[in-house]
Design a protein around this motif. Structure first.
Motif, short mmCIF file in Angstrom:
data_model
loop_
_atom_site.label_atom_id
_atom_site.label_comp_id
_atom_site.label_asym_id
_atom_site.label_seq_id
_atom_site.Cartn_x
_atom_site.Cartn_y
_atom_site.Cartn_z
N VAL A 67 2.86 16.27 -8.29
CA VAL A 67 2.26 17.52 -7.86
C VAL A 67 0.88 17.69 -8.45
O VAL A 67 0.57 17.18 -9.53
N LEU A 68 0.07 18.42 -7.70
CA LEU A 68 -1.31 18.74 -8.07
C LEU A 68 -1.36 20.25 -8.24
O LEU A 68 -1.11 20.99 -7.29
N VAL A 69 -1.66 20.73 -9.46
CA VAL A 69 -1.62 22.15 -9.76
C VAL A 69 -3.04 22.68 -9.96
O VAL A 69 -3.74 22.25 -10.88
N SER A 70 -3.47 23.59 -9.08
CA SER A 70 -4.82 24.16 -9.16
C SER A 70 -4.76 25.67 -8.95
O SER A 70 -5.55 26.24 -8.20
N ASN B 147 0.82 -1.21 0.00
CA ASN B 147 0.00 0.00 0.00
C ASN B 147 0.85 1.26 0.00
O ASN B 147 0.44 2.29 0.53
N GLU B 148 2.05 1.16 -0.56
CA GLU B 148 2.94 2.32 -0.62
C GLU B 148 2.22 3.50 -1.27
O GLU B 148 1.59 3.38 -2.31
N LYS B 149 2.31 4.66 -0.63
CA LYS B 149 1.57 5.83 -1.09
C LYS B 149 2.47 6.83 -1.81
O LYS B 149 3.67 6.92 -1.54
N LEU B 150 1.86 7.59 -2.70
CA LEU B 150 2.56 8.69 -3.34
C LEU B 150 2.76 9.82 -2.35
O LEU B 150 1.92 10.05 -1.48
N ASN B 151 3.83 10.56 -2.51
CA ASN B 151 4.05 11.80 -1.79
C ASN B 151 3.69 12.94 -2.73
O ASN B 151 4.38 13.16 -3.74
N ILE B 152 2.63 13.65 -2.42
CA ILE B 152 2.10 14.66 -3.33
C ILE B 152 2.28 16.06 -2.78
O ILE B 152 2.03 16.32 -1.60
N GLY B 153 2.72 16.97 -3.64
CA GLY B 153 2.79 18.38 -3.33
C GLY B 153 1.63 19.10 -4.01
O GLY B 153 1.34 18.85 -5.18
N VAL B 154 0.96 19.98 -3.29
CA VAL B 154 -0.23 20.67 -3.79
C VAL B 154 0.10 22.14 -4.03
O VAL B 154 0.52 22.85 -3.11
N ILE B 155 -0.09 22.59 -5.26
CA ILE B 155 0.16 23.99 -5.64
C ILE B 155 -1.18 24.64 -5.95
O ILE B 155 -1.82 24.33 -6.95
N GLY B 156 -1.63 25.52 -5.05
CA GLY B 156 -2.98 26.06 -5.11
C GLY B 156 -3.87 25.21 -4.24
O GLY B 156 -4.36 24.17 -4.66
N SER B 157 -4.09 25.64 -2.98
CA SER B 157 -4.58 24.70 -1.97
C SER B 157 -6.07 24.79 -1.65
O SER B 157 -6.59 23.94 -0.93
#
Length: 436
Positions: free
Chosen positions: A100-103, A35-45
């Motif tokens: 990364v998640l860009v919003s 169940n290894e998870k991604l490490n995600i960075g969020v740009i625009g929170s």
């Protein structure tokens, strides 16, 4: 980049192991969590960023970035272990980030995404993918150079709905015959007052206005630009109005169903040409060439008060706030986010639809997560969605130049209109580099 590649292989092996798949170089990924998870960075929170973050909540949110400290504090409450940043360029220096998640606002989408991909990070980007035609092309090219290593997805989550799949199957199976016209509309209107404000109130203490502007030309702060996409997206420096925004969702359907890529011409008209803002209504017509056994097709867009001048049996299009109409040699198909109708009804009353061949989606965000971990395909990757956005934004270029553009997709030029270049490849504020 090597560390990112090793991390991706680890995630891939772990995910495959969790479903009992043997992996090269050691069978199951022994000693590693399935169940290894991604490490995600969020740009625009916040706003769409908050919604997107919740949609990837199964993973580790390790970094948050926002130019508004209040929005950042709100996001931190839900993700207390995350590191925080005001400048997304600093976030991308954090070594443990996989994706990364860009919003952000439209005019900074491409910058954050291209920088992230250049650093080996997979990217989910809110629609539209870019603010200019050139940015959309750079997004495509950067992804295509790295597609064996990265997963990308544009946030057109309607693409994952079953109804879009059924429409694609109907069109591609020939239910209404060869399609030579497609019409798309949305009732959203542009600003009534499109003039730049002249007052200069103080910048709120929680907002880093300079970072919010990013690559856009400098202008004094004014609350008229904020908050929310219904305000800033109407200003040319920050967005491309309804076509840039809702066109990503709605034109997506004919783009997919008709296998569109590059138009050969585009023309547009609107309520009035304004220096600062999108018009109150816009109409666009693209001409796409033949694709395989599909004939040339004219793709039309309408927003505000405009609707197609097409007689549709048993339907008044003025009463539909949005929709997609395919006109084929043997009938019509009218669709929206939640329905599709073959017309005229009497002709299709005994029609048997084709057996579904497009598999159900696991979910738009989950599709991207799976792609990050295993390399499985994402349907709105930056090659597909880059072409879609490139097509759409050519509509605003045609409107702003007042010219029917003859489009050369290879050179990224309107061959008959040098004046289009400044809209296709806009200049950026000093200190901002797209391909960093």
């Amino acid at each position: 980049m090597k560390m990112q590649s090793n991390r991706r292989q680890f995630l891939k092996n772990s995910t495959l192991a969790s479903i009992g798949v043997w992996v090269a170089g050691g069978g199951r990924a022994e000693g590693r969590s399935p169940n290894e998870k991604l490490n995600i960075g969020v740009i625009g929170s916040d706003g769409r960023g908050g919604s997107n973050t919740r949609s990837v909540g199964s993973e580790n949110i390790v970094a948050l970035c926002d130019v508004d400290s209040k929005r950042l504090a709100k996001a931190l409450k839900n993700n207390p272990k995350a590191k925080t940043y005001r400048d997304w360029r600093k976030l991308l220096e954090q070594k443990d980030i996989d994706a990364v998640l860009v919003s952000t606002t439209d005019h900074t989408h491409a910058f954050a995404c291209v920088w992230a991909m250049n650093r080996g990070k997979s990217v989910y980007c809110e629609k539209p993918l870019a603010h200019s035609v050139h940015e959309a092309r750079v997004m495509q090219d950067t992804y295509n150079k790295n597609k064996d290593k990265l997963a990308t997805q544009m946030g057109t989550q309607i693409h994952a709905r079953d109804i879009y799949r059924r429409v694609v199957e109907l069109v591609q199976s020939g239910a209404i015959g060869p399609v030579r016209e497609a019409h798309v509309w949305c009732s959203r209107k542009g600003l009534v007052d499109g003039n730049r404000p002249t007052d200069t109130p103080p910048v709120p203490a929680n907002l880093d206005w300079d970072l919010w502007l990013g690559p856009a030309p400098y202008r004094p702060y004014n609350p008229k630009y904020l908050p929310g996409c219904m305000t800033w997206e109407q200003w040319w420096d920050f967005g491309n109005g309804c076509l840039g925004d809702m066109g990503s969702h709605l034109i997506d359907l004919p783009f997919w169903a008709l296998k569109l890529r590059d138009p050969i011409s585009v023309e547009a008209e609107g309520s009035e040409l304004r220096a600062e803002t999108y018009p109150q209504w816009l109409k666009v017509r693209w001409e796409h060439p033949a694709r395989g056994d599909m004939p040339p097709v004219a793709l039309h867009w309408y927003d505000g008060i405009q609707r197609p001048d097409v007689k549709v049996p048993d339907h008044d299009l003025n009463k539909l706030s949005k929709g997609i109409l395919f006109v084929g040699d043997k009938g019509m198909l009218l669709a929206d986010y939640g329905y599709c109708r073959l017309l005229p009804k009497d002709k299709f009353k005994d029609f048997t639809p084709p057996k579904p061949w497009i598999a159900p989606s696991v979910g738009h965000h989950q599709e991207w997560i799976n792609g990050c971990k295993t390399g499985s395909p994402t349907l709105c990757n930056f090659d597909y969605s880059g072409k879609l956005v490139e097509n759409n934004l050519l509509g605003t270029v045609a409107f702003r130049t007042g010219t029917k553009l003859a489009w050369d997709c290879k050179s990224l030029k309107a061959t008959n209109c040098p004046a289009a270049d400044k809209y296709i490849r806009p200049e950026y504020r000093k200190g901002w580099v797209l391909n960093g």
